[in-house]
Structures are given as structure tokens and as C-alpha cells.
Design a protein around this motif. Structure first.
Motif, PDB file in Angstrom:
ATOM      1  N   GLN A  31       0.420  -1.127  -0.071  1.00  0.00           N
ATOM      2  CA  GLN A  31       0.047   0.258  -0.190  1.00  0.00           C
ATOM      3  C   GLN A  31       0.710   1.154  -0.115  1.00  0.00           C
ATOM      4  O   GLN A  31      -0.069   1.579  -0.487  1.00  0.00           O
ATOM      5  N   TRP A  32       2.175   1.514   0.516  1.00  0.00           N
ATOM      6  CA  TRP A  32       2.696   2.362   0.578  1.00  0.00           C
ATOM      7  C   TRP A  32       4.177   2.535  -0.380  1.00  0.00           C
ATOM      8  O   TRP A  32       4.979   3.111  -0.199  1.00  0.00           O
ATOM      9  N   VAL A 129       5.374   7.872   3.723  1.00  0.00           N
ATOM     10  CA  VAL A 129       4.009   8.733   3.366  1.00  0.00           C
ATOM     11  C   VAL A 129       3.468   9.396   4.747  1.00  0.00           C
ATOM     12  O   VAL A 129       4.301   8.735   5.886  1.00  0.00           O
ATOM     13  N   GLU A 131       0.699   9.533   6.418  1.00  0.00           N
ATOM     14  CA  GLU A 131       0.245   8.645   6.886  1.00  0.00           C
ATOM     15  C   GLU A 131       0.332   6.950   6.736  1.00  0.00           C
ATOM     16  O   GLU A 131       0.145   6.021   8.168  1.00  0.00           O
ATOM     17  N   ASN A 132       1.683   6.485   6.861  1.00  0.00           N
ATOM     18  CA  ASN A 132       2.551   6.222   7.779  1.00  0.00           C
ATOM     19  C   ASN A 132       3.602   5.991   8.577  1.00  0.00           C
ATOM     20  O   ASN A 132       4.177   6.072   9.098  1.00  0.00           O
ATOM     21  N   ALA A 156      -1.284   6.410  -3.926  1.00  0.00           N
ATOM     22  CA  ALA A 156      -1.741   5.484  -3.908  1.00  0.00           C
ATOM     23  C   ALA A 156      -2.336   4.527  -5.204  1.00  0.00           C
ATOM     24  O   ALA A 156      -2.676   5.190  -6.049  1.00  0.00           O
ATOM     25  N   HIS A 162      -1.316  11.696  -1.102  1.00  0.00           N
ATOM     26  CA  HIS A 162      -0.451  11.207  -0.088  1.00  0.00           C
ATOM     27  C   HIS A 162       0.405  12.612  -0.395  1.00  0.00           C
ATOM     28  O   HIS A 162       1.567  12.673  -0.522  1.00  0.00           O
ATOM     29  N   MET A 164       4.133  13.570   1.831  1.00  0.00           N
ATOM     30  CA  MET A 164       5.142  12.436   1.857  1.00  0.00           C
ATOM     31  C   MET A 164       6.274  13.470   2.927  1.00  0.00           C
ATOM     32  O   MET A 164       6.677  15.022   2.455  1.00  0.00           O
TER      33      MET A 164
END
Length: 177
Positions: A31-32, A129, A131-132, A156, A162, A164
Motif C-alpha cells: 500500500q505505501w 508517506v 500517513e504511514n 496511492a 498523499h 511525503m
């Protein structure tokens, strides 16, 4: 081989190709990662066969558990130049049963120590990312600092964009644990 507390970093072997290819088929695992075109196992094997050997410019290691000797991921230092003493780090833990327990953190710490001690780098950088959060937390545990944000530059697999975050680590920042 380079050894940490939980993992050993070792050169990738042709026999690792099927495991790595299988990880690439799982949307949760990838996913990332930058979106890539699907490839067959045969195409993956050819790409591995054609990959240049490790050098100062790029070293690629398989991440193997010390306890089980199981391949759980891949990490590298790339785009290294002796003139700047800088490289970029990538890591991918493909074995979901090892996403917790500190394996990723230990692999990053071990690779960074290798970069500073063996390659004599001055700075190791990476992009993550925003959100990670699990990855960001692991990088902070090693001593990485957030240095910049690049807005909506990662697309994504679901088409959403998203931010970075650029993180950097100097030898003096490394928490050798």
C-alpha cells in the motif's frame, strides 16, 4: 553479513525471488510502495538476474530474522556518492507476521550503522508517506528527524494523493541501541 539484535542483513539470493514476488501481490503489503506495473514471476526472476551487484552506489540486502533465519523484507541504501557522503534508504517488510516486534526498527538501525561505519556516509535520508505512522515511529526510534514535507506527491494505488515526509539522519543522530 551485518547483524543487529533481531535481524541479519544479507545479500539477496535468486531463491528469494518467489517470496519477494509473492509479497508484491498483496495490496496490504504494497500500500505505501510506488505503484508499479504487474509482473510475472518469470519477469521478476529476469529482473533479479539482471540486477547489478552491490556497490557503493547501491547496496541491497535481504532482511532475515536471527531466530528463524526467515526472509522478512528487503532494505537498501541507494544513490550514494562519496563526494557528498549521502544515500537514500528504502525498506520493505513483506512478512506481515513480522510487522510488529521491532524487526523493521532493528533493520533500519543495522543498515544505518553499516552506512556510517562501512560506507563512511555522513547523511542517510528517506521519504515516507505522511500517513504511514508505524514507519515514521520506527525511523524516529533510530534517530531520524523530519526535515521537510512534499505535498500530495505520492499517488496511492486507490488514486488518492498523499504528502511525503523527508527524514534525515546524521551519524551523530543514530541511536545505536
Amino acid at each position: 553479513m551485518t547483524t543487529g539484535k533481531l535481524v541479519r542483513l544479507r545479500p539477496l539470493e535468486p531463491s528469494d525471488t518467489e517470496t519477494v514476488w509473492r509479497w508484491g501481490q498483496d495490496d496490504e503489503i504494497t500500500q505505501w510502495l510506488d505503484a508499479d506495473y504487474d509482473e510475472s514471476l518469470a519477469q521478476r526472476r529476469k529482473r533479479v538476474d539482471d540486477r547489478p551487484r552491490n556497490s557503493y552506489e547501491q547496496v541491497v540486502f535481504g532482511i532475515e530474522t536471527l531466530a528463524e533465519g526467515k526472509l522478512i523484507g528487503i532494505t537498501d541504501l541507494r544513490d550514494a556518492t562519496p563526494e557528498t557522503g549521502r544515500a537514500e534508504l528504502d525498506i520493505w517488510i513483506g512478512a506481515k507476521d513480522h510487522w510488529n516486534g521491532g524487526y523493521g526498527t532493528d533493520a533500519v538501525r543495522t543498515l544505518c550503522a553499516y552506512g556510517f561505519d562501512v560506507m563512511r556516509l555522513h547523511l542517510i535520508a528517506l521519504w515516507v508517506v505522511a500517513e504511514n505512522e508505524r514507519a515514521r515511529a520506527a525511523y524516529r526510534k533510530v534517530g531520524f528527524r523530519e526535515e521537510a514535507r512534499h505535498r500530495e506527491c505520492f499517488r496511492a494505488r486507490d488514486g488518492r494523493y498523499h504528502d511525503m515526509i523527508l527524514m534525515g539522519l546524521l551519524d551523530s543522530d543514530l541511536i545505536r541501541g
